[in-house]
Design a protein around this motif. Structure first.
Motif, PDB file in Angstrom:
ATOM      1  N   PRO A 187       0.792  -1.496   0.755  1.00  0.00           N
ATOM      2  CA  PRO A 187       0.230   0.253   0.227  1.00  0.00           C
ATOM      3  C   PRO A 187       0.887   1.446  -0.374  1.00  0.00           C
ATOM      4  CG  PRO A 187      -0.917  -1.685   1.919  1.00  0.00           C
ATOM      5  CD  PRO A 187       0.296  -2.300   1.245  1.00  0.00           C
ATOM      6  N   THR A 188       2.337   1.179   0.519  1.00  0.00           N
ATOM      7  CA  THR A 188       3.411   2.201   0.690  1.00  0.00           C
ATOM      8  C   THR A 188       4.201   2.765  -0.269  1.00  0.00           C
ATOM      9  OG1 THR A 188       4.517   2.004   2.271  1.00  0.00           O
ATOM     10  CG2 THR A 188       2.914   2.624   2.913  1.00  0.00           C
ATOM     11  N   TRP A 189       3.362   1.342  -1.332  1.00  0.00           N
ATOM     12  CA  TRP A 189       5.139   1.508  -2.796  1.00  0.00           C
ATOM     13  C   TRP A 189       5.087   2.659  -3.666  1.00  0.00           C
ATOM     14  CZ3 TRP A 189       3.362   1.445  -7.747  1.00  0.00           C
ATOM     15  CH2 TRP A 189       4.780   1.314  -8.716  1.00  0.00           C
ATOM     16  N   LEU A 190       4.229   3.441  -3.863  1.00  0.00           N
ATOM     17  CA  LEU A 190       4.288   4.581  -5.038  1.00  0.00           C
ATOM     18  C   LEU A 190       4.230   5.853  -3.545  1.00  0.00           C
ATOM     19  CD1 LEU A 190       4.165   5.030  -7.554  1.00  0.00           C
ATOM     20  CD2 LEU A 190       1.248   5.276  -6.536  1.00  0.00           C
ATOM     21  N   LEU A 191       3.955   5.581  -2.509  1.00  0.00           N
ATOM     22  CA  LEU A 191       4.466   6.741  -1.786  1.00  0.00           C
ATOM     23  C   LEU A 191       5.727   7.151  -1.259  1.00  0.00           C
ATOM     24  CD1 LEU A 191       3.245   9.489   0.299  1.00  0.00           C
ATOM     25  CD2 LEU A 191       3.425   7.640   1.953  1.00  0.00           C
ATOM     26  N   ALA A 192       5.991   5.547  -0.999  1.00  0.00           N
ATOM     27  CA  ALA A 192       7.748   5.771  -0.789  1.00  0.00           C
ATOM     28  C   ALA A 192       8.408   6.003  -1.987  1.00  0.00           C
ATOM     29  CB  ALA A 192       8.301   4.205  -0.597  1.00  0.00           C
ATOM     30  N   LEU A 193       8.128   5.232  -2.704  1.00  0.00           N
ATOM     31  CA  LEU A 193       8.987   5.333  -4.643  1.00  0.00           C
ATOM     32  C   LEU A 193       9.370   7.524  -4.503  1.00  0.00           C
ATOM     33  CD1 LEU A 193      10.178   3.483  -6.727  1.00  0.00           C
ATOM     34  CD2 LEU A 193       8.096   3.829  -7.713  1.00  0.00           C
ATOM     35  N   ALA A 194       7.802   8.229  -4.900  1.00  0.00           N
ATOM     36  CA  ALA A 194       7.974   9.044  -4.976  1.00  0.00           C
ATOM     37  C   ALA A 194       8.717   9.830  -4.138  1.00  0.00           C
ATOM     38  CB  ALA A 194       6.238   9.721  -4.597  1.00  0.00           C
ATOM     39  N   ARG A 195       8.517   9.867  -2.769  1.00  0.00           N
ATOM     40  CA  ARG A 195       9.509  10.105  -1.642  1.00  0.00           C
ATOM     41  C   ARG A 195      10.921  10.484  -1.782  1.00  0.00           C
ATOM     42  NH1 ARG A 195       6.735   9.743   4.283  1.00  0.00           N
ATOM     43  NH2 ARG A 195       4.162  10.470   3.659  1.00  0.00           N
ATOM     44  N   SER A 196      11.501   9.477  -2.542  1.00  0.00           N
ATOM     45  CA  SER A 196      12.548   8.663  -2.139  1.00  0.00           C
ATOM     46  C   SER A 196      13.362   9.369  -3.941  1.00  0.00           C
ATOM     47  CB  SER A 196      12.701   7.188  -3.175  1.00  0.00           C
ATOM     48  OG  SER A 196      14.521   6.701  -3.091  1.00  0.00           O
TER      49      SER A 196
END
Length: 410
Positions: A187-196
């Motif tokens: 569920p947090t995959w896209l969030l972590a990717l964008a933040r990275s």
């Protein structure tokens, strides 16, 4: 040069003779709650995942016939290196691409998870979901995507890298992220990717972690126990001083969870369509692109951007995958040895260490975290074919496909 398998924690204790695994467990632990939790006591096969505010920040695989006992902080490998990326001030525009062929059920499951990831990312991501239907035998994959309101483009020429190039041509926004249809995004995959990407403005690519979706069969447990696709919890830019094989490092990332700045893709050129053409050369395109990205700029590994993968269900299929891995990596090295004379000394060194790693698992007594002898042999045999004949043969194969697609006689 080869990224070592996932280490077995020191506090894992063997409980008895080896046995065939039963269906494995998945244990999620919220870090904020860990001070008040009792010591962990988990019997394998199991995958323990630690989270911070829902974001994955650590994990440990517990092999069959073993027991994980001890305080949480001592028995779970936790994130190291770069800190967890902070929320972004400006939304990151990301096209999420899924290349699929003849697997509508898997595609539906994958899309459902991506929708959850988009909702979880909220205002920090402007997401566009794109399905590339790659020469499917029928319209079922397209029907699944359209029923879920997802955009679909067709690519009639078979080949994963042909489909990836179709996605590159159709993508919009700053970032293009690839996941495979047999994965389920956290569920947090896209969030972590964008933040990275926001935390590393110089990054041309970000790769994420891949863990097991299921531990229901002996093959799935065996694969995850030997490291699987997982690259560890040390986050941050891949550094030349700590990874002397760069850019020729197979631990650089996995194709089912990789993302690129579109500006970098425009600079390095398209995916090599002579790779990932299907058996016998069923891989290599992801590693080849990541090699090119590492030669061009900074590649960041962000383990908190996690997806779960449907591992091979049978030992026969797993063995074929290992051979394909060796073959694909050998083909990538063959390609670059021919095309980059100035890097041949480094490529020879990487080849030596690759063979040494395979031979190590082939001849030493079986230990946790290492390949079965037969799988090490398959990788070695595949690698030998890869560094010699696989890439030229696959080039000819793709040329025939292109000619057939154009209606020309070859």
């Amino acid at each position: 040069m080869w990224t070592p398998p996932f280490p077995v924690p020191a506090r894992i204790r063997r409980t008895g003779a080896r046995r065939e695994p039963s269906s494995g467990r998945f244990v999620d632990i919220e870090v904020a709650d860990s001070p008040n939790r009792p010591d962990l006591d988990v019997t394998g096969p199991a995958l323990v995942i630690a989270r911070e505010g829902g974001v994955p920040v650590g994990s440990t695989f517990v092999p069959p016939g073993t027991r994980l006992v001890g305080p949480f902080a001592e028995v779970v490998e936790m994130r190291a290196g770069a800190p967890l990326p902070a929320p972004t001030d400006v939304a990151v525009e990301i096209t999420v691409a899924i290349c699929t062929r003849n697997r509508p059920e898997l595609l539906e499951r994958c899309l459902q998870a991506i929708r959850v990831a988009v909702d979880t990312a909220g205002s920090q991501v402007v997401a566009r979901i794109l399905v590339v239907n790659n020469a499917s035998d029928n319209d079922r994959p397209m029907a699944v995507a359209q029923s879920m309101g997802v955009e679909v483009v067709r690519e009639p020429v078979p080949g994963l890298d042909v489909a990836r190039n179709r996605a590159v041509a159709a993508a919009t926004g700053e970032v293009l992220a690839f996941v495979d249809d047999d994965t389920v995004a956290d569920p947090t995959w896209l969030l972590a990717l964008a933040r990275s990407f926001a935390a590393h403005p110089d990054a041309v690519a970000v790769t994420g972690s891949v863990t097991a979706l299921s531990l229901a069969t002996d093959a799935q447990v065996t694969f995850e126990g030997c490291g699987g696709f997982f690259k560890g919890w040390h986050a941050g830019p891949l550094e030349w001083d700590t990874r002397p094989g760069l850019p020729f490092d197979p631990g650089i990332g996995v194709g089912c969870n990789m993302a690129f700045r579109r500006s970098a893709l425009a600079s390095v050129g398209p995916f090599d369509e002579a790779l990932d053409t299907g058996p016998p050369l069923a891989g290599g395109g992801d590693l080849d692109m990541l090699v090119r990205m590492a030669r061009f700029g900074t590649v960041v590994y962000e383990p908190s951007a996690m997806v779960r993968h449907e591992h091979r269900a049978t030992l026969e299929a797993l063995g074929a995958q290992y051979r394909s891995w060796g073959l694909s990596w050998g083909a990538v090295l063959h390609k670059w040895y021919r095309r980059s004379p100035t890097e041949r000394k480094l490529i020879r060194s990487v080849t030596y260490w690759t063979v040494r790693w395979y031979v190590h698992d082939l001849i030493v007594p079986r230990a946790p975290g290492h390949l079965r002898h037969r799988d090490a042999w398959r990788m070695l045999v595949g690698f030998a074919a890869g560094v010699t004949t696989a890439y030229p043969r696959s080039q000819r194969r793709m040329a025939r496909r292109r000619a057939e697609a154009a209606g020309l006689a070859f």
